[in-house]
Design a protein around this motif. Sequence first.
Motif, PDB file in Angstrom:
ATOM      1  N   VAL A   1       0.855  -1.187   0.000  1.00  0.00           N
ATOM      2  CA  VAL A   1       0.000   0.000   0.000  1.00  0.00           C
ATOM      3  C   VAL A   1       0.892   1.238   0.000  1.00  0.00           C
ATOM      4  O   VAL A   1       1.709   1.445   0.910  1.00  0.00           O
ATOM      5  CB  VAL A   1      -0.957  -0.003   1.215  1.00  0.00           C
ATOM      6  CG1 VAL A   1      -1.659   1.341   1.354  1.00  0.00           C
ATOM      7  CG2 VAL A   1      -1.985  -1.129   1.077  1.00  0.00           C
ATOM      8  N   HIS A   2       0.754   2.032  -1.049  1.00  0.00           N
ATOM      9  CA  HIS A   2       1.531   3.259  -1.239  1.00  0.00           C
ATOM     10  C   HIS A   2       1.225   4.240  -0.103  1.00  0.00           C
ATOM     11  O   HIS A   2       0.095   4.278   0.394  1.00  0.00           O
ATOM     12  CB  HIS A   2       1.113   3.859  -2.599  1.00  0.00           C
ATOM     13  CG  HIS A   2       1.986   4.948  -3.087  1.00  0.00           C
ATOM     14  ND1 HIS A   2       1.939   6.224  -2.570  1.00  0.00           N
ATOM     15  CD2 HIS A   2       2.925   4.969  -4.062  1.00  0.00           C
ATOM     16  CE1 HIS A   2       2.821   6.980  -3.219  1.00  0.00           C
ATOM     17  NE2 HIS A   2       3.437   6.239  -4.125  1.00  0.00           N
ATOM     18  N   PRO A   3       2.209   5.041   0.289  1.00  0.00           N
ATOM     19  CA  PRO A   3       1.956   6.022   1.359  1.00  0.00           C
ATOM     20  C   PRO A   3       0.766   6.945   1.074  1.00  0.00           C
ATOM     21  O   PRO A   3       0.103   7.398   2.023  1.00  0.00           O
ATOM     22  CB  PRO A   3       3.261   6.812   1.467  1.00  0.00           C
ATOM     23  CG  PRO A   3       4.119   6.384   0.317  1.00  0.00           C
ATOM     24  CD  PRO A   3       3.627   5.044  -0.102  1.00  0.00           C
TER      25      PRO A   3
ATOM     26  N   GLY B   1       5.503  -4.232  -1.035  1.00  0.00           N
ATOM     27  CA  GLY B   1       5.519  -2.825  -1.403  1.00  0.00           C
ATOM     28  C   GLY B   1       4.633  -2.624  -2.629  1.00  0.00           C
ATOM     29  O   GLY B   1       4.036  -3.594  -3.114  1.00  0.00           O
ATOM     30  N   GLU B   2       4.411  -1.416  -3.158  1.00  0.00           N
ATOM     31  CA  GLU B   2       5.281  -0.385  -2.695  1.00  0.00           C
ATOM     32  C   GLU B   2       4.758   0.220  -1.415  1.00  0.00           C
ATOM     33  O   GLU B   2       3.559   0.399  -1.216  1.00  0.00           O
ATOM     34  CB  GLU B   2       5.502   0.661  -3.793  1.00  0.00           C
ATOM     35  CG  GLU B   2       4.549   1.812  -3.918  1.00  0.00           C
ATOM     36  CD  GLU B   2       4.986   2.724  -5.066  1.00  0.00           C
ATOM     37  OE1 GLU B   2       4.469   2.523  -6.147  1.00  0.00           O
ATOM     38  OE2 GLU B   2       5.825   3.628  -4.848  1.00  0.00           O
ATOM     39  N   THR B   3       5.719   0.521  -0.558  1.00  0.00           N
ATOM     40  CA  THR B   3       5.432   1.161   0.711  1.00  0.00           C
ATOM     41  C   THR B   3       6.551   2.142   0.996  1.00  0.00           C
ATOM     42  O   THR B   3       7.611   2.064   0.381  1.00  0.00           O
ATOM     43  CB  THR B   3       5.308   0.115   1.836  1.00  0.00           C
ATOM     44  OG1 THR B   3       5.092   0.807   3.079  1.00  0.00           O
ATOM     45  CG2 THR B   3       6.572  -0.745   1.973  1.00  0.00           C
TER      46      THR B   3
ATOM     47  N   LEU C   1      10.435  -0.034  -2.124  1.00  0.00           N
ATOM     48  CA  LEU C   1      10.160   1.144  -1.286  1.00  0.00           C
ATOM     49  C   LEU C   1      10.077   2.453  -2.063  1.00  0.00           C
ATOM     50  O   LEU C   1      10.801   2.666  -3.033  1.00  0.00           O
ATOM     51  CB  LEU C   1      11.245   1.273  -0.216  1.00  0.00           C
ATOM     52  CG  LEU C   1      11.421   0.080   0.715  1.00  0.00           C
ATOM     53  CD1 LEU C   1      12.454   0.402   1.788  1.00  0.00           C
ATOM     54  CD2 LEU C   1      10.097  -0.331   1.350  1.00  0.00           C
ATOM     55  N   HIS C   2       9.198   3.313  -1.569  1.00  0.00           N
ATOM     56  CA  HIS C   2       8.977   4.643  -2.161  1.00  0.00           C
ATOM     57  C   HIS C   2       9.329   5.705  -1.124  1.00  0.00           C
ATOM     58  O   HIS C   2       8.873   5.651   0.011  1.00  0.00           O
ATOM     59  CB  HIS C   2       7.497   4.761  -2.539  1.00  0.00           C
ATOM     60  CG  HIS C   2       7.072   6.129  -2.983  1.00  0.00           C
ATOM     61  ND1 HIS C   2       6.872   6.443  -4.314  1.00  0.00           N
ATOM     62  CD2 HIS C   2       6.795   7.258  -2.287  1.00  0.00           C
ATOM     63  CE1 HIS C   2       6.492   7.712  -4.400  1.00  0.00           C
ATOM     64  NE2 HIS C   2       6.432   8.232  -3.189  1.00  0.00           N
ATOM     65  N   MET C   3      10.157   6.660  -1.544  1.00  0.00           N
ATOM     66  CA  MET C   3      10.501   7.777  -0.657  1.00  0.00           C
ATOM     67  C   MET C   3      10.501   9.060  -1.466  1.00  0.00           C
ATOM     68  O   MET C   3      11.132   9.153  -2.509  1.00  0.00           O
ATOM     69  CB  MET C   3      11.887   7.551  -0.050  1.00  0.00           C
ATOM     70  CG  MET C   3      12.286   8.536   1.041  1.00  0.00           C
ATOM     71  SD  MET C   3      12.656  10.226   0.534  1.00  0.00           S
ATOM     72  CE  MET C   3      14.178   9.997  -0.400  1.00  0.00           C
TER      73      MET C   3
ATOM     74  N   VAL D   1      15.169   1.046  -3.115  1.00  0.00           N
ATOM     75  CA  VAL D   1      14.548   2.367  -3.049  1.00  0.00           C
ATOM     76  C   VAL D   1      14.210   2.710  -4.497  1.00  0.00           C
ATOM     77  O   VAL D   1      15.091   3.025  -5.290  1.00  0.00           O
ATOM     78  CB  VAL D   1      15.500   3.407  -2.423  1.00  0.00           C
ATOM     79  CG1 VAL D   1      14.822   4.775  -2.366  1.00  0.00           C
ATOM     80  CG2 VAL D   1      15.927   2.955  -1.032  1.00  0.00           C
ATOM     81  N   HIS D   2      12.917   2.570  -4.822  1.00  0.00           N
ATOM     82  CA  HIS D   2      12.513   2.708  -6.220  1.00  0.00           C
ATOM     83  C   HIS D   2      12.360   4.179  -6.589  1.00  0.00           C
ATOM     84  O   HIS D   2      12.155   5.026  -5.721  1.00  0.00           O
ATOM     85  CB  HIS D   2      11.234   1.888  -6.452  1.00  0.00           C
ATOM     86  CG  HIS D   2      10.017   2.700  -6.730  1.00  0.00           C
ATOM     87  ND1 HIS D   2       9.555   2.915  -8.002  1.00  0.00           N
ATOM     88  CD2 HIS D   2       9.192   3.378  -5.912  1.00  0.00           C
ATOM     89  CE1 HIS D   2       8.476   3.669  -7.939  1.00  0.00           C
ATOM     90  NE2 HIS D   2       8.231   3.968  -6.697  1.00  0.00           N
ATOM     91  N   CYS D   3      12.492   4.442  -7.869  1.00  0.00           N
ATOM     92  CA  CYS D   3      12.361   5.809  -8.402  1.00  0.00           C
ATOM     93  C   CYS D   3      13.160   6.796  -7.558  1.00  0.00           C
ATOM     94  O   CYS D   3      12.632   7.796  -7.081  1.00  0.00           O
ATOM     95  CB  CYS D   3      10.896   6.233  -8.478  1.00  0.00           C
ATOM     96  SG  CYS D   3      10.660   7.771  -9.390  1.00  0.00           S
TER      97      CYS D   3
END
Length: 269
Positions: free
Chosen positions: A64-66, A93-95, A129-131, A154-156
């Motif tokens: 679940v995306h942030p 993810g992505e989380t 992971l999304h940051m 750490v994607h994108c």
Amino acid sequence: MELIDIGCNLTHDTFDHDRQAVIERAREAGIVQMVITGASEEGSTGALQLARDFPGELFATAGVHPHHAIDYTDATDRLLRDLAQEDEVVAVGETGLDYFRDFSPRDVQRNVFRRQLQIGVDSGKPLFLHMRDAHEDFYAILREYRDQLAQVVVHCFTGSREELHQYIELDCHIGITGWICDERRGTHMKEFLEEIPINRLMLETDAPYLKPRNLRPRVKSHRNEPCWLAWIAGTVAAVRHEHPDFIAEQTTRNARAFFNLPDAEKGSG
Ligand SMILES: [Zn+2]
């Protein structure tokens, strides 16, 4: 050239009318395998379904995306735990955390990020992971869990050189998208793209988002597609002063090892 798109949102409704054609175009462009990003309950279930329709070629993540953290319930947690047990689900993810948009309150985002990291710990699956604009909190939380986790990407990645090196020190992989092709926003990354160790680098389109802005010949549609991953690979190769074939070979090897993917079938599609 054989490439693996480690992050494409193929369940997105902009692909509803021509998903099969999009997959065909990707094949023709040398994309031998794709990991479909799950970013919500529905999206994660859909990604698994899609992966099952294309065995050995498409794979899924479950998370679940942030942005949607506010919707995360105990039932969501149970669903993601179940999905993480499936063979086609190759990552949790992505989380992560996104303080750029702040679609969910930050304390909720942090809590939901922790819950999904725990799923990663319990399932032993890699983390996707999304940051964005949240490095300090994201890094602090990830560091707490890092020793218990399998592989982490750490994607994108769009952050700074300092952030990059902190993730590499935490033994993370780095996912590079068409952001690098953006002459307005991606330029700062060109200064340190070469500092990503080749065995930590992976490529992704994040389609339908982030269409490479330097794409030639120009394409009218705003929608990004996995078939343009080769263009991103070419841009990355040019910035790193490496041969495109070398980038393709290395990133494909990294992705296959990271997600534990089988070898791609030769001559399919
Ligand atoms: Zn993302």
